[in-house]
Design a protein around this motif. Structure first.
Motif, PDB file in Angstrom:
ATOM      1  N   ASN A  71       0.799  -1.225   0.000  1.00  0.00           N
ATOM      2  CA  ASN A  71       0.000   0.000   0.000  1.00  0.00           C
ATOM      3  C   ASN A  71       0.835   1.280   0.000  1.00  0.00           C
ATOM      4  O   ASN A  71       0.286   2.366   0.067  1.00  0.00           O
ATOM      5  N   ARG A  72       2.146   1.155  -0.121  1.00  0.00           N
ATOM      6  CA  ARG A  72       3.010   2.344  -0.166  1.00  0.00           C
ATOM      7  C   ARG A  72       3.235   2.863  -1.577  1.00  0.00           C
ATOM      8  O   ARG A  72       3.926   3.851  -1.770  1.00  0.00           O
ATOM      9  N   ILE A  73       2.651   2.191  -2.579  1.00  0.00           N
ATOM     10  CA  ILE A  73       2.913   2.573  -3.971  1.00  0.00           C
ATOM     11  C   ILE A  73       1.625   2.692  -4.785  1.00  0.00           C
ATOM     12  O   ILE A  73       0.606   2.111  -4.444  1.00  0.00           O
ATOM     13  N   ASN A  74       1.732   3.462  -5.861  1.00  0.00           N
ATOM     14  CA  ASN A  74       0.755   3.473  -6.949  1.00  0.00           C
ATOM     15  C   ASN A  74       1.508   3.018  -8.195  1.00  0.00           C
ATOM     16  O   ASN A  74       2.548   3.581  -8.536  1.00  0.00           O
ATOM     17  N   ILE A  75       0.980   2.013  -8.875  1.00  0.00           N
ATOM     18  CA  ILE A  75       1.640   1.464 -10.060  1.00  0.00           C
ATOM     19  C   ILE A  75       1.283   2.302 -11.276  1.00  0.00           C
ATOM     20  O   ILE A  75       0.118   2.574 -11.525  1.00  0.00           O
ATOM     21  N   ASN A  95       4.821   5.226  -8.183  1.00  0.00           N
ATOM     22  CA  ASN A  95       4.880   6.430  -7.379  1.00  0.00           C
ATOM     23  C   ASN A  95       4.838   5.998  -5.921  1.00  0.00           C
ATOM     24  O   ASN A  95       3.942   5.254  -5.527  1.00  0.00           O
ATOM     25  N   ILE A  96       5.838   6.452  -5.145  1.00  0.00           N
ATOM     26  CA  ILE A  96       5.849   6.165  -3.709  1.00  0.00           C
ATOM     27  C   ILE A  96       4.951   7.202  -3.034  1.00  0.00           C
ATOM     28  O   ILE A  96       5.185   8.399  -3.148  1.00  0.00           O
ATOM     29  N   ILE A  97       3.914   6.721  -2.391  1.00  0.00           N
ATOM     30  CA  ILE A  97       2.864   7.598  -1.881  1.00  0.00           C
ATOM     31  C   ILE A  97       3.369   8.585  -0.830  1.00  0.00           C
ATOM     32  O   ILE A  97       3.063   9.772  -0.906  1.00  0.00           O
ATOM     33  N   ASN A  98       4.151   8.119   0.152  1.00  0.00           N
ATOM     34  CA  ASN A  98       4.591   9.008   1.248  1.00  0.00           C
ATOM     35  C   ASN A  98       5.404  10.196   0.774  1.00  0.00           C
ATOM     36  O   ASN A  98       5.256  11.297   1.284  1.00  0.00           O
ATOM     37  N   SER A  99       6.272   9.978  -0.203  1.00  0.00           N
ATOM     38  CA  SER A  99       7.160  11.046  -0.667  1.00  0.00           C
ATOM     39  C   SER A  99       6.725  11.639  -2.002  1.00  0.00           C
ATOM     40  O   SER A  99       7.348  12.583  -2.479  1.00  0.00           O
ATOM     41  N   ASN A 100       5.683  11.076  -2.612  1.00  0.00           N
ATOM     42  CA  ASN A 100       5.227  11.476  -3.946  1.00  0.00           C
ATOM     43  C   ASN A 100       6.384  11.446  -4.947  1.00  0.00           C
ATOM     44  O   ASN A 100       6.491  12.274  -5.838  1.00  0.00           O
TER      45      ASN A 100
END
Length: 115
Positions: A71-75, A95-100
């Motif tokens: 859940n830390r990424i968007n593919i 895209n790494i969600i926490n750091s965009n």
């Protein structure tokens, strides 16, 4: 998180995610005692012919497992290339969600006794 290869702490979130993705995709569903649904269908497809139908199934199995378990990424995109029998390279743009932060990861997927 600790590196499975060196035993040292992984400092970089991208490296933690890379190791997590590799673990998710190479773990057969049903093989974890306390988490029977953890893993992916990729190990079951290892003997399938590497044709367009199988590639589509590999993409779907990869995306489904990663959406469920990481859940830390968007593919953004997935590309799978076969190196030889049982060895694949998974190319991910995510895209790494926490750091965009956008990342491109190249993850080796080895199944069976191949190392």
């Amino acid at each position: 998180m600790m590196s499975r290869y060196t035993g040292l702490s992984l400092q970089n979130e991208a490296e933690q995610i890379r190791q997590s993705i590799q673990d998710i995709l190479t773990t057969p569903i049903g093989s974890r005692i306390m988490r029977r649904s953890y893993g992916s269908l990729l190990p079951q497809m290892i003997d399938a012919p590497f044709n367009d139908v199988t590639k589509l199934q590999l993409y779907a199995a990869s995306a489904t497992a990663l959406i469920q378990w990481e859940n830390r990424i968007n593919i953004e995109s997935i590309l799978i290339e076969q190196l030889d029998q049982g060895r694949f390279i998974l190319e991910l743009k995510l895209n790494i969600i926490n750091s965009n932060q956008n990342e491109s990861l190249s993850i080796p997927l080895n199944f069976g006794a191949i190392s």
